[in-house]
Write a protein that holds these residues in place. Structure first.
Motif, PDB file in Angstrom:
ATOM      1  N   PRO A 274       0.836  -1.202   0.000  1.00 34.03           N
ATOM      2  CA  PRO A 274       0.000   0.000   0.000  1.00 34.03           C
ATOM      3  C   PRO A 274       0.870   1.251   0.000  1.00 34.03           C
ATOM      4  O   PRO A 274       1.929   1.289   0.623  1.00 34.03           O
TER       5      PRO A 274
ATOM      6  N   PHE B   4      -2.496   7.818  -1.695  1.00 30.23           N
ATOM      7  CA  PHE B   4      -3.111   6.963  -2.701  1.00 30.23           C
ATOM      8  C   PHE B   4      -2.640   7.330  -4.112  1.00 30.23           C
ATOM      9  O   PHE B   4      -2.718   8.490  -4.542  1.00 30.23           O
ATOM     10  N   ARG B   5      -2.186   6.316  -4.817  1.00 28.93           N
ATOM     11  CA  ARG B   5      -1.837   6.401  -6.225  1.00 28.93           C
ATOM     12  C   ARG B   5      -1.686   4.992  -6.750  1.00 28.93           C
ATOM     13  O   ARG B   5      -1.501   4.040  -5.975  1.00 28.93           O
TER      14      ARG B   5
ATOM     15  N   GLU C  55      -9.650  10.332  -5.520  1.00 29.29           N
ATOM     16  CA  GLU C  55      -9.141   8.996  -5.849  1.00 29.29           C
ATOM     17  C   GLU C  55      -9.775   8.470  -7.131  1.00 29.29           C
ATOM     18  O   GLU C  55      -9.125   7.765  -7.913  1.00 29.29           O
TER      19      GLU C  55
ATOM     20  N   ASP D  75      -5.369  -3.507  -4.478  1.00 24.74           N
ATOM     21  CA  ASP D  75      -5.640  -2.222  -3.825  1.00 24.74           C
ATOM     22  C   ASP D  75      -6.018  -2.484  -2.366  1.00 24.74           C
ATOM     23  O   ASP D  75      -7.164  -2.775  -2.043  1.00 24.74           O
TER      24      ASP D  75
ATOM     25  N   TRP E  13      -5.411  -0.127  -0.117  1.00 25.11           N
ATOM     26  CA  TRP E  13      -5.680   1.199   0.439  1.00 25.11           C
ATOM     27  C   TRP E  13      -7.120   1.316   0.905  1.00 25.11           C
ATOM     28  O   TRP E  13      -7.407   1.843   1.977  1.00 25.11           O
ATOM     29  N   HIS E  14      -8.048   0.806   0.090  1.00 28.27           N
ATOM     30  CA  HIS E  14      -9.470   0.930   0.408  1.00 28.27           C
ATOM     31  C   HIS E  14      -9.956  -0.179   1.332  1.00 28.27           C
ATOM     32  O   HIS E  14     -11.165  -0.380   1.481  1.00 28.27           O
TER      33      HIS E  14
ATOM     34  N   ARG F 216      -2.445   1.293   5.249  1.00 28.96           N
ATOM     35  CA  ARG F 216      -1.574   2.366   4.793  1.00 28.96           C
ATOM     36  C   ARG F 216      -0.119   1.945   4.956  1.00 28.96           C
ATOM     37  O   ARG F 216       0.210   1.081   5.766  1.00 28.96           O
TER      38      ARG F 216
END
Length: 310
Positions: free
Chosen positions: A65, A69-70, A91, A226, A228-229, A233
């Motif tokens: 992660p 966010f990217r 996002e 992903d 992140w969601h 982190r």
């Protein structure tokens, strides 16, 4: 003497503190357990098997992660499996730009957050009941060739007023997996994330479906999970200022809890339960003669007779 109301208030505050302590202990006991649909989870609803399986097949699989966010460089396929946190407008701009430049986004899930993400592409989940019989609708399942149909508990299908999409799988002739083109890339939406999970990959046909969806990417590159969601982190935010100290440190959160308890206590202590009632002695007003008599009695008790005569 402590009144009955104060005793009940104290008992309520003690009970609230006990509940907060129990909740904090329960949260601490689950802190080491990774969230569902993440690559760190080995539970039936985890995605650990998918990461290892793709690595075995020669795919470059990445689940690191970012701190902000990217989409990492070199990613060809991004897997967003049953997100637990919503995608913000900023996002979405990052994801849309990445897809238009040739990326493939696979969004799968049946929860509220996934349903909200489907709306971004003009689709809404509609109730289907529970159906595990899926039928192929598009040619995507032929690359690689699918010898068995996937088995997935689909409780919803994807409803849309637009017609510029390709249905891939359907349950009772209603699309469950669809393909959308966007610029040089594409988006694959699935109303169920079961085929991607540790338990789902064991079912006949699900592995072929997942591999077909991933291999349909127009460009070669890394398969990125992903996380992140899912609330994961790269590092905790730096503690700068009193606001971050209150939010991200145990001592700061304890101060917030203490202030909240004190505020509740003060609010309950000063709460009125009705209109104020006058005391019985003040219900009727005294006459002027009563005041004169009272003053005379006070002067007599204070032995002011000589002063009054003078």
């Amino acid at each position: 003497m402590v009144g009955a109301r104060d005793r009940w208030l104290a008992a309520g505050l003690i009970l609230l503190l006990i509940l907060l302590t129990v909740a904090a202990a329960a949260q601490q006991s689950q802190a080491d357990k990774p969230p569902a649909y993440t690559v760190a989870s080995t539970d039936p609803e985890g995605a650990r098997a998918l990461l290892l399986w793709l690595s075995t097949l020669g795919y470059r699989a990445d689940a690191q992660p970012p701190s902000v966010f990217r989409v990492p460089d070199g990613v060809a396929v991004a897997l967003l499996l049953e997100p637990s946190q919503g995608v913000s407008p900023a996002e979405w701009e990052i994801l849309d730009s990445w897809v238009e430049n040739g990326g493939t986004l696979i969004l799968a899930g049946s929860g509220f957050t996934s349903s909200t993400a489907f709306v971004h592409y003009g689709f809404r989940p509609a109730s289907l009941g529970e159906s595990e019989t899926l039928s192929a609708q598009g040619p995507l399942l032929r690359s690689p060739a699918a010898t068995e149909l996937p088995v997935a508990p689909a409780r919803a299908y994807l409803s849309s007023s637009q017609a510029d999409y390709l249905p891939i799988l359907a349950a009772e002739d209603r699309p469950v997996v669809v393909l959308l083109k966007s610029g040089k890339g594409q988006v694959l939406l699935s109303s169920t994330a079961y085929p991607f999970t540790n338990a789902g990959l064991k079912q006949a046909g699900n592995a072929s479906l997942v591999l077909s969806l991933i291999s349909s990417a127009p460009a070669a590159g890394t398969v990125w999970f992903d996380e992140w969601h899912h609330g994961i982190r790269a590092s905790q935010p730096s503690i700068v200022g009193p606001g971050n100290w209150l939010r991200y440190t145990p001592s700061g959160r304890s101060v917030v809890y203490t202030v909240a308890i004190l505020f509740i206590a003060l609010a309950l202590r000063g709460q009125r339960f009705g209109r104020p009632e006058p005391l019985p002695d003040l219900a009727s007003r005294r006459g002027p003669l009563d005041h004169i008599t009272a003053i005379a009695n006070l002067s007599r008790r204070a032995r002011h007779r000589q002063a009054v005569l003078e």
